[in-house]
Design an enzyme around this catalytic site. Structure first.
Site, PDB file in Angstrom:
ATOM      1  N   ASP A 443       0.833  -1.209   0.000  1.00 32.79           N
ATOM      2  CA  ASP A 443       0.000   0.000   0.000  1.00 32.79           C
ATOM      3  C   ASP A 443       0.868   1.259   0.000  1.00 32.79           C
ATOM      4  O   ASP A 443       2.087   1.221   0.243  1.00 32.79           O
ATOM      5  CB  ASP A 443      -0.919  -0.018   1.223  1.00 32.79           C
ATOM      6  CG  ASP A 443      -2.232   0.707   0.978  1.00 32.79           C
ATOM      7  OD1 ASP A 443      -2.314   1.504   0.025  1.00 32.79           O
ATOM      8  OD2 ASP A 443      -3.190   0.481   1.753  1.00 32.79           O
ATOM      9  N   ASP A 504     -10.700   1.743  -2.897  1.00 32.97           N
ATOM     10  CA  ASP A 504     -11.168   1.491  -1.538  1.00 32.97           C
ATOM     11  C   ASP A 504     -12.695   1.476  -1.461  1.00 32.97           C
ATOM     12  O   ASP A 504     -13.259   1.038  -0.457  1.00 32.97           O
ATOM     13  CB  ASP A 504     -10.632   2.564  -0.586  1.00 32.97           C
ATOM     14  CG  ASP A 504      -9.187   2.313  -0.184  1.00 32.97           C
ATOM     15  OD1 ASP A 504      -8.660   1.226  -0.477  1.00 32.97           O
ATOM     16  OD2 ASP A 504      -8.572   3.216   0.420  1.00 32.97           O
TER      17      ASP A 504
END
Length: 677
Positions: A443, A504
């Site tokens: 990430d 997301d």
């Protein structure tokens, strides 16, 4: 016909892809002659050189019609190369290899223009190398592009690209190209949620399955820019470069700068054909393990957030295994003092209170359930409240003496530094060895601020170095690219990762548009989508479980809900859908995609074809329409599917029945070819 051939006089060079030709003319400069259907170099040599209809001293005679325009002299289009002295470059020779053309330019410095044909595809790759050939002094490159792609002259031009932001990536946008310069850019040090380094151009008449389309994409994961220029004289071109408008490159004598690769293609088959050509190219030449099937995964983030414990993860793993999940991933919250986003980043050791015996017992438990084990990591970031930052405050990329801006309570580590990269590799290598994991979700949750100039492009190369070293050391390791969702998806990162976290936002309705934009260039076999809880934690929308599954099954299926709170009926349905997905997975991940209905109206539909198998998804977003007839594409007309010929399915269509009622509903159809009589 060879991949690259020259005309008899050597002045025209033609590069041949599977179905197209890209032709150049060499004189004192490099000029594009043809980019379209296949023709020979001899035929290309008969095409007259373009001349501007405006013969005046206020326009550059070759603006928008040069392969590598250099700042200086009568040139007013975007420059592929600019220096303090505005060197004038001329052609100094060329070399033709089997699949590569190198054109040498000189004039104050040396530039090599590289062209590579990718056999079996319609893609041409280009990059440039600038060399300081002098004995003294520094050369500062204000601009150094990979390529300028010049389109054939048309009456009009239309630009297709994506816009958006966090949780709304990939929204498709089409607009007429103005007589001006339109620049797509990331000044964030990473690819960006707001746009993506690719464009498609047409004359304004192309559709999904018909019309000429030219497309280019930049293989780079740092700051970048693409400028689409349309001149008053009628030329349209695209300039692709690493770095934004404040980025410079400094060369000492003997040094060189190598640009990222800019890839491009032409098709006469519309936007759908352009997308399929991109998907094929990536499977053949970009993705490191394109022949593999991506596993059905479970990710713990939306179930637990930062409340990660050994007991809680085991409970989720037990449930996931009964559903047929193949990979269990523990997300953020397993390390250091990471009980929130305010501390712990950089301290890559299991939290001793949550995992007193380390992660190995949990990893072994997951493997005992016949699942692989994976972890979330964010190696490029550090919380100021961490042991790492207290020990090495100088490791962040922020400029000395400038107050550092914290975003999400974190700073960015400087991956242009060898010691930082070595540290990151050692931490990840240790984690892989200690846990035996096979998967990392990598990430990146904030953009750059106050960065040193070299970091805007150099940091991405440092990330590439660490991932490449890690994968060489652990060949069975697979990596998912993520940057707060889809903030780092591009051909550069996909060349060293296996799949991408698309957004997301797991709201299945929003995902239809996000995934529609993603598949314009990137293949569904890299597009990770989760089935999560309802109401959705970001949008609050309630979405039926079948709709959530069907949206996620259109890519790489994952689950991310709190399975300990799902009902027995929901778990049973999920197990059935996972089993169905594992049956159709080769078709979805490795097949050919046809976007039958875009997600802009009441209905949306996608079709996948692989050999003699067909998968169709239909989603109803609004209204109450129950019966949908879809004309399928890409079938063998003579093959029959449940007694209906491919010709009939393409001409008359396939009837799909949606559930009764109004509002959100969906259906999945799987067709197999009938056995021969």
């Amino acid at each position: 016909m060879p991949l690259i051939e020259a005309s008899p006089d050597g002045a025209t060079i033609a590069l041949h892809t599977a179905h197209t030709t890209y032709a150049l003319r060499l004189d004192h400069t490099v000029r594009p002659i043809h980019w379209g259907p296949r023709i020979s170099a001899t035929d290309a040599a008969t095409i007259p050189a373009w001349r501007s209809p405006h013969q005046d001293t206020f326009e550059g005679p070759l603006d928008g019609a040069e392969e590598f325009p250099t700042a200086g002299g009568p040139m007013f289009a975007p420059a592929a190369l600019s220096t303090a002295s505005d060197a004038s470059l001329t052609v100094d020779g060329h070399d033709i290899h089997a699949d590569e053309l190198i054109i040498r330019l000189s004039g104050g410095l040396a530039v090599d223009l590289h062209y590579r044909v990718r056999p079996g595809t319609d893609v041409i790759e280009r990059w440039s190398v600038v060399r300081h050939t002098g004995d003294t002094g520094e050369i500062v490159l204000g601009t150094h592009a990979a390529a300028a792609w010049c389109l054939p002259v048309r009456d009009n031009y239309r630009l297709t690209h994506v816009t958006g932001g966090w949780a709304r990536e990939g929204w498709l946008h089409r607009v007429e190209v103005p007589v001006a310069e339109t620049t797509l850019v990331s000044r964030r040090g990473v690819t960006s949620h707001g746009t993506n380094p690719w464009v498609m151009l047409d004359d304004g008449t192309a559709g999904e399955e018909a019309g000429e389309v030219w497309s280019t994409a930049l293989a780079f994961s740092g700051s970048w820019r693409m400028t689409v220029s349309r001149t008053p004289a009628g030329r349209c071109s695209v300039l692709a470069a690493a770095g934004h408008d404040r980025t410079v490159t400094r060369l000492q004598p003997g040094e060189q700068a190598v640009s990222p690769t800019s890839a491009a293609l032409y098709t006469g088959g519309g936007f759908g054909a352009a997308s399929r050509a991109w998907h094929h190219y990536q499977r053949e030449y970009v993705l490191p393990h394109a022949d593999e099937l991506r596993p059905v995964l479970y990710n713990s983030w939306e179930a637990t957030s930062f409340t990660v414990t050994d007991e809680g993860q085991r409970a989720l793993a037990d449930r996931a295994a009964t559903l047929g999940v193949e990979l269990f991933v523990v997300d953020d919250g397993w390390f250091g003092a990471r009980t929130s986003d305010r501390a712990g980043l950089g301290d890559w050791f299991p939290n001793p209170r949550r995992f007193p015996d380390g992660l190995r017992p949990l990893a072994d438990h997951v493997r005992s359930l016949d699942m692989d084990f994976g972890l979330w990591v964010e190696p490029e970031m550090v919380n100021p409240d961490s042991d790492l930052h207290r020990a090495h405050p100088d490791w962040t990329l922020h400029q000395p003496g400038v107050p550092a801006t914290e975003l999400r309570h974190q700073l960015v580590l400087d991956f242009t530094r060898t010691d930082v990269r070595d540290w990151a590799f050692s931490q990840l290598d240790r984690i892989v060895r200690e846990t035996g994991l096979t998967f990392l979700k990598w990430d990146f949750n904030r953009p750059f601020t106050q960065a040193r100039p070299a970091a805007w492009t150099g940091h991405a190369h440092g990330v590439y170095d660490v991932i490449d070293r890690l994968r060489r050391t652990h060949p069975t390791l697979r990596v998912e690219t993520c940057a707060g969702g889809g903030g780092r998806v591009d051909l550069g990162i996909l060349a060293r990762t296996d799949q991408a976290w698309t957004s997301d936002n797991t709201d299945a309705v929003d995902r239809l548009a996000i995934q529609h934009g993603y598949t314009q260039v990137y293949p569904p076999g890299t597009m990770v989508a989760w089935v999560t809880d309802s109401p959705n934690p970001i949008t609050g929308r309630e979405v039926p479980l079948p709709f959530r599954f069907h949206a996620a099954m259109a890519g790489v299926l994952g689950l991310g809900g709190d399975l300990t709170r799902w009902t027995d009926d929901e778990l049973a349905y999920a197990a059935d859908m996972v089993a169905q997905y594992r049956q159709i997975r080769p078709v979805v991940q490795h097949g050919t995609l046809y976007r039958l209905l875009p997600p802009t109206g009441a209905l949306s539909a996608s079709q996948y074809v692989l050999d003699d198998r067909v998968v169709v998804f239909v989603w109803r977003v609004t209204g109450a329409q129950r019966t949908v007839r879809l004309r399928l594409r890409g079938l063998d007309p003579a093959t029959t599917y449940q007694g209906v010929s491919g010709a009939a399915l393409m001409a008359a269509g396939l009837t799909v029945e949606l559930p009764e009622g109004s509002g959100l509903a969906s259906a999945l159809v799987h067709l197999n070819a009938d056995p021969p009589p």
